[in-house]
Scaffold this motif. Structure first.
Motif, PDB file in Angstrom:
ATOM      1  N   SER A 278      34.345  34.141  34.025  1.00  0.00           N
ATOM      2  CA  SER A 278      34.698  34.263  32.609  1.00  0.00           C
ATOM      3  C   SER A 278      36.137  34.742  32.436  1.00  0.00           C
ATOM      4  CB  SER A 278      33.747  35.233  31.903  1.00  0.00           C
ATOM      5  OG  SER A 278      32.433  34.732  31.877  1.00  0.00           O
ATOM      6  N   SER A 279      36.523  35.691  33.276  1.00  0.00           N
ATOM      7  CA  SER A 279      37.884  36.224  33.207  1.00  0.00           C
ATOM      8  C   SER A 279      38.906  35.145  33.526  1.00  0.00           C
ATOM      9  CB  SER A 279      38.022  37.401  34.180  1.00  0.00           C
ATOM     10  OG  SER A 279      39.323  37.949  34.145  1.00  0.00           O
ATOM     11  N   LEU A 280      38.590  34.304  34.505  1.00  0.00           N
ATOM     12  CA  LEU A 280      39.501  33.205  34.837  1.00  0.00           C
ATOM     13  C   LEU A 280      39.576  32.189  33.700  1.00  0.00           C
ATOM     14  CD1 LEU A 280      41.278  31.668  36.909  1.00  0.00           C
ATOM     15  CD2 LEU A 280      39.173  30.562  37.704  1.00  0.00           C
ATOM     16  N   LEU A 281      38.410  31.798  33.177  1.00  0.00           N
ATOM     17  CA  LEU A 281      38.376  30.753  32.167  1.00  0.00           C
ATOM     18  C   LEU A 281      38.997  31.168  30.836  1.00  0.00           C
ATOM     19  CD1 LEU A 281      34.844  29.200  32.752  1.00  0.00           C
ATOM     20  CD2 LEU A 281      37.064  28.181  33.256  1.00  0.00           C
ATOM     21  N   CYS A 282      39.042  32.462  30.565  1.00  0.00           N
ATOM     22  CA  CYS A 282      39.628  32.896  29.293  1.00  0.00           C
ATOM     23  C   CYS A 282      41.151  32.861  29.337  1.00  0.00           C
ATOM     24  CB  CYS A 282      39.143  34.295  28.914  1.00  0.00           C
ATOM     25  SG  CYS A 282      39.988  35.661  29.729  1.00  0.00           S
ATOM     26  N   CYS A 283      41.732  32.630  30.523  1.00  0.00           N
ATOM     27  CA  CYS A 283      43.186  32.521  30.646  1.00  0.00           C
ATOM     28  C   CYS A 283      43.684  31.173  30.128  1.00  0.00           C
ATOM     29  CB  CYS A 283      43.607  32.639  32.114  1.00  0.00           C
ATOM     30  SG  CYS A 283      43.657  34.299  32.729  1.00  0.00           S
ATOM     31  N   GLN A 284      44.891  31.164  29.617  1.00  0.00           N
ATOM     32  CA  GLN A 284      45.536  29.914  29.207  1.00  0.00           C
ATOM     33  C   GLN A 284      45.562  28.970  30.405  1.00  0.00           C
ATOM     34  OE1 GLN A 284      48.099  27.719  29.290  1.00  0.00           O
ATOM     35  NE2 GLN A 284      47.778  26.935  27.221  1.00  0.00           N
ATOM     36  N   LYS A 285      45.076  27.744  30.233  1.00  0.00           N
ATOM     37  CA  LYS A 285      44.829  26.872  31.378  1.00  0.00           C
ATOM     38  C   LYS A 285      46.089  26.413  32.098  1.00  0.00           C
ATOM     39  CE  LYS A 285      44.466  22.559  28.686  1.00  0.00           C
ATOM     40  NZ  LYS A 285      43.582  21.421  28.360  1.00  0.00           N
ATOM     41  N   ALA A 286      47.242  26.455  31.434  1.00  0.00           N
ATOM     42  CA  ALA A 286      48.466  25.955  32.057  1.00  0.00           C
ATOM     43  C   ALA A 286      49.253  27.027  32.804  1.00  0.00           C
ATOM     44  CB  ALA A 286      49.371  25.308  31.007  1.00  0.00           C
ATOM     45  N   TYR A 287      49.100  28.287  32.398  1.00  0.00           N
ATOM     46  CA  TYR A 287      49.924  29.326  33.024  1.00  0.00           C
ATOM     47  C   TYR A 287      49.263  30.707  33.082  1.00  0.00           C
ATOM     48  CZ  TYR A 287      50.922  29.979  28.040  1.00  0.00           C
ATOM     49  OH  TYR A 287      50.796  30.137  26.679  1.00  0.00           O
ATOM     50  N   GLY A 288      48.008  30.806  32.680  1.00  0.00           N
ATOM     51  CA  GLY A 288      47.343  32.108  32.689  1.00  0.00           C
ATOM     52  C   GLY A 288      47.166  32.665  34.096  1.00  0.00           C
ATOM     53  N   VAL A 289      47.189  33.983  34.203  1.00  0.00           N
ATOM     54  CA  VAL A 289      47.007  34.675  35.481  1.00  0.00           C
ATOM     55  C   VAL A 289      45.795  35.595  35.365  1.00  0.00           C
ATOM     56  CG1 VAL A 289      47.996  36.303  37.140  1.00  0.00           C
ATOM     57  CG2 VAL A 289      49.469  34.619  36.001  1.00  0.00           C
ATOM     58  N   SER A 290      44.840  35.433  36.277  1.00  0.00           N
ATOM     59  CA  SER A 290      43.647  36.277  36.279  1.00  0.00           C
ATOM     60  C   SER A 290      43.581  37.054  37.589  1.00  0.00           C
ATOM     61  CB  SER A 290      42.381  35.422  36.124  1.00  0.00           C
ATOM     62  OG  SER A 290      41.237  36.239  36.025  1.00  0.00           O
ATOM     63  N   VAL A 291      43.295  38.348  37.489  1.00  0.00           N
ATOM     64  CA  VAL A 291      43.263  39.216  38.670  1.00  0.00           C
ATOM     65  C   VAL A 291      41.858  39.777  38.857  1.00  0.00           C
ATOM     66  CG1 VAL A 291      44.231  41.252  39.790  1.00  0.00           C
ATOM     67  CG2 VAL A 291      45.675  39.836  38.303  1.00  0.00           C
ATOM     68  N   ILE A 292      41.310  39.603  40.064  1.00  0.00           N
ATOM     69  CA  ILE A 292      40.032  40.219  40.431  1.00  0.00           C
ATOM     70  C   ILE A 292      40.319  41.630  40.919  1.00  0.00           C
ATOM     71  CG2 ILE A 292      38.092  40.154  42.042  1.00  0.00           C
ATOM     72  CD1 ILE A 292      38.340  37.117  42.060  1.00  0.00           C
ATOM     73  N   VAL A 293      39.778  42.629  40.214  1.00  0.00           N
ATOM     74  CA  VAL A 293      39.967  44.031  40.571  1.00  0.00           C
ATOM     75  C   VAL A 293      38.660  44.641  41.062  1.00  0.00           C
ATOM     76  CG1 VAL A 293      40.841  46.256  39.768  1.00  0.00           C
ATOM     77  CG2 VAL A 293      41.719  44.147  38.736  1.00  0.00           C
ATOM     78  N   GLY A 294      37.544  44.290  40.417  1.00  0.00           N
ATOM     79  CA  GLY A 294      36.243  44.809  40.819  1.00  0.00           C
ATOM     80  C   GLY A 294      35.806  44.264  42.163  1.00  0.00           C
ATOM     81  N   VAL A 295      35.068  45.076  42.916  1.00  0.00           N
ATOM     82  CA  VAL A 295      34.596  44.674  44.253  1.00  0.00           C
ATOM     83  C   VAL A 295      33.391  43.759  44.105  1.00  0.00           C
ATOM     84  CG1 VAL A 295      33.692  45.488  46.458  1.00  0.00           C
ATOM     85  CG2 VAL A 295      35.414  46.840  45.237  1.00  0.00           C
ATOM     86  N   PRO A 296      33.459  42.528  44.623  1.00  0.00           N
ATOM     87  CA  PRO A 296      32.331  41.598  44.491  1.00  0.00           C
ATOM     88  C   PRO A 296      31.194  41.961  45.436  1.00  0.00           C
ATOM     89  CG  PRO A 296      34.063  40.613  45.823  1.00  0.00           C
ATOM     90  CD  PRO A 296      34.607  41.923  45.330  1.00  0.00           C
ATOM     91  N   PRO A 297      29.976  41.521  45.135  1.00  0.00           N
ATOM     92  CA  PRO A 297      28.839  41.796  46.012  1.00  0.00           C
ATOM     93  C   PRO A 297      29.013  41.133  47.382  1.00  0.00           C
ATOM     94  CG  PRO A 297      28.128  40.996  43.859  1.00  0.00           C
ATOM     95  CD  PRO A 297      29.591  40.761  43.944  1.00  0.00           C
ATOM     96  N   ASP A 298      28.524  41.809  48.427  1.00  0.00           N
ATOM     97  CA  ASP A 298      28.538  41.221  49.765  1.00  0.00           C
ATOM     98  C   ASP A 298      27.681  39.955  49.804  1.00  0.00           C
ATOM     99  OD1 ASP A 298      30.171  43.085  50.880  1.00  0.00           O
ATOM    100  OD2 ASP A 298      28.612  44.158  51.981  1.00  0.00           O
ATOM    101  N   SER A 299      28.085  39.039  50.676  1.00  0.00           N
ATOM    102  CA  SER A 299      27.281  37.849  50.993  1.00  0.00           C
ATOM    103  C   SER A 299      26.990  36.974  49.786  1.00  0.00           C
ATOM    104  CB  SER A 299      25.953  38.260  51.661  1.00  0.00           C
ATOM    105  OG  SER A 299      26.189  39.035  52.816  1.00  0.00           O
ATOM    106  N   GLN A 300      27.855  37.010  48.782  1.00  0.00           N
ATOM    107  CA  GLN A 300      27.721  36.111  47.654  1.00  0.00           C
ATOM    108  C   GLN A 300      29.023  35.357  47.464  1.00  0.00           C
ATOM    109  OE1 GLN A 300      26.091  37.645  44.014  1.00  0.00           O
ATOM    110  NE2 GLN A 300      24.770  39.108  45.043  1.00  0.00           N
ATOM    111  N   SER A 301      28.911  34.122  47.033  1.00  0.00           N
ATOM    112  CA  SER A 301      30.101  33.304  46.856  1.00  0.00           C
ATOM    113  C   SER A 301      30.035  32.566  45.524  1.00  0.00           C
ATOM    114  CB  SER A 301      30.252  32.296  48.002  1.00  0.00           C
ATOM    115  OG  SER A 301      29.118  31.459  48.081  1.00  0.00           O
ATOM    116  N   LEU A 302      31.187  32.132  45.084  1.00  0.00           N
ATOM    117  CA  LEU A 302      31.300  31.415  43.819  1.00  0.00           C
ATOM    118  C   LEU A 302      31.380  29.911  44.052  1.00  0.00           C
ATOM    119  CD1 LEU A 302      33.943  33.608  41.954  1.00  0.00           C
ATOM    120  CD2 LEU A 302      31.628  33.142  41.159  1.00  0.00           C
ATOM    121  N   SER A 303      30.766  29.163  43.157  1.00  0.00           N
ATOM    122  CA  SER A 303      30.947  27.724  43.125  1.00  0.00           C
ATOM    123  C   SER A 303      31.782  27.415  41.893  1.00  0.00           C
ATOM    124  CB  SER A 303      29.589  27.012  43.036  1.00  0.00           C
ATOM    125  OG  SER A 303      29.771  25.619  42.925  1.00  0.00           O
ATOM    126  N   MET A 304      32.912  26.747  42.080  1.00  0.00           N
ATOM    127  CA  MET A 304      33.801  26.533  40.953  1.00  0.00           C
ATOM    128  C   MET A 304      34.412  25.143  40.996  1.00  0.00           C
ATOM    129  SD  MET A 304      37.230  28.593  42.043  1.00  0.00           S
ATOM    130  CE  MET A 304      38.213  27.607  40.945  1.00  0.00           C
TER     131      MET A 304
END
Length: 326
Positions: A278-304
């Protein structure tokens, strides 16, 4: 009577099992070996990463002593230690800095190859622990273990601070504040007049809000399901706050509508895969920058869908706001 070179018995909060309450126990803390430092803890914060271990979303060996956001006073030092001495006020560093490896020498990195944040082995650099309790070895957490009245860290995991610093306040410099603030000013490099969204308004998220404001952002939107956090967020710089539960459509679409197509910068400070997207998608699609700060759960991955990035968005991540604490 000096305690240097002796085993110290003290109280510590021990996590014996997954998803169990911490138990206050008497533990034995061995003297520091060569290039190690024993610290009397004065103040420690509680970080979401500590809770991740309790919940099992970060995998560590058990039993262990958690805690990594703290400040204290050097009690004794091992042979060869040159950067601190007994009596110095210090901050333990969960993000070790050897200063010699390839990543330490890189100007854009702070992820030392010797840091336990990479391996989660639960020991000091020599592969052993300095804690025992009830005849059992107790593991370290990120080379710090600050939920103990005394702890031992490697010399590369300690930073000397100003002797006048109030330890009950500067303990937040051990993780929360630099992680959030640095994500805004050093990682995203928020620009003056820009629009930002911060997902998660805990201590680290609020620090990101402060960073966005310091960088000159014109609009800072806080996102959290807990509306009790909104007043403090606005006090610290958020221009408005919203809850995803108040809308019938995805929160990234709400933010896109609010900002004429998307924010310039966004920050995920929760540690959930769905909010990272959601944080990535809310960025402007041409130049938005999204930063992951929170620690993601172990052994889980994203499909995008790669188109989320192909249009020009930038997705970044960082630990400790890429600060090098020396």
């Amino acid at each position: 009577m000096s305690t240097a070179g002796k085993v110290i018995k003290c109280k510590a909060a021990v996590l014996w099992e997954l998803k169990k309450p911490l138990s206050i126990e008497e533990v034995e803390v061995a003297p520091p070996k060569a290039h190690e430092v024993r610290i009397k803890m004065v103040a420690t914060g509680i970080c979401r990463s500590d809770d991740h271990v309790i919940a099992g979303t970060i995998t560590m060996p058990f039993p262990l002593i958690l805690g990594h956001e703290a400040a204290g006073i050097v009690e004794s030092i091992g042979e060869g230690v040159t950067t601190v001495k007994p009596g110095d006020k210090v901050i333990p560093l969960f993000q070790a800095q050897c200063g010699k490896c390839r990543t330490c020498k890189h100007p854009k990195s702070n992820s030392c190859l010797k840091s336990d944040i990479i391996s989660y082995k639960g020991t000091l650099l020599d592969g052993t622990s300095r804690f025992t309790c009830k005849g059992k070895t107790i593991y370290h957490f990120l080379g710090t273990s600050t939920f103990s009245q005394y702890t031992v860290v490697d010399e590369i995991s300690v930073a000397k601070i100003d002797p006048s610093a109030p330890l009950e306040k500067v303990c937040l410099m051990g993780c929360g504040f630099p992680t959030g603030y640095g994500s805004a000013v050093k990682v995203a490099k928020v620009t003056k007049g820009s629009t930002c969204a911060v997902f998660g308004l805990g201590g680290v998220g609020l620090s990101a809000v402060i960073g966005c404001k310091a960088a000159g952002a014109a609009r800072i939107i806080g996102v959290d399901i807990n509306k009790d956090k909104f007043a403090k967020a606005k006090e610290l710089g958020a221009t408005e706050c919203i809850s995803p539960q108040d809308y019938d459509k995805p929160i990234h679409e709400v933010l896109q509508d609010m900002t004429d197509g998307g924010v310039d910068f966004s920050f995920e400070v929760i540690g959930r895969l769905d909010t990272m997207v959601s944080s990535l998608l809310c960025c402007q699609k041409a130049y938005g920058v999204s930063v992951i700060v929170g620690v993601p759960p172990d052994s889980q991955s994203l499909s995008m869908n790669p188109m989320m990035l192909l249009t020009g968005r930038t997705w970044k991540g960082a630990i400790f706001g890429v600060y090098v604490p020396f």
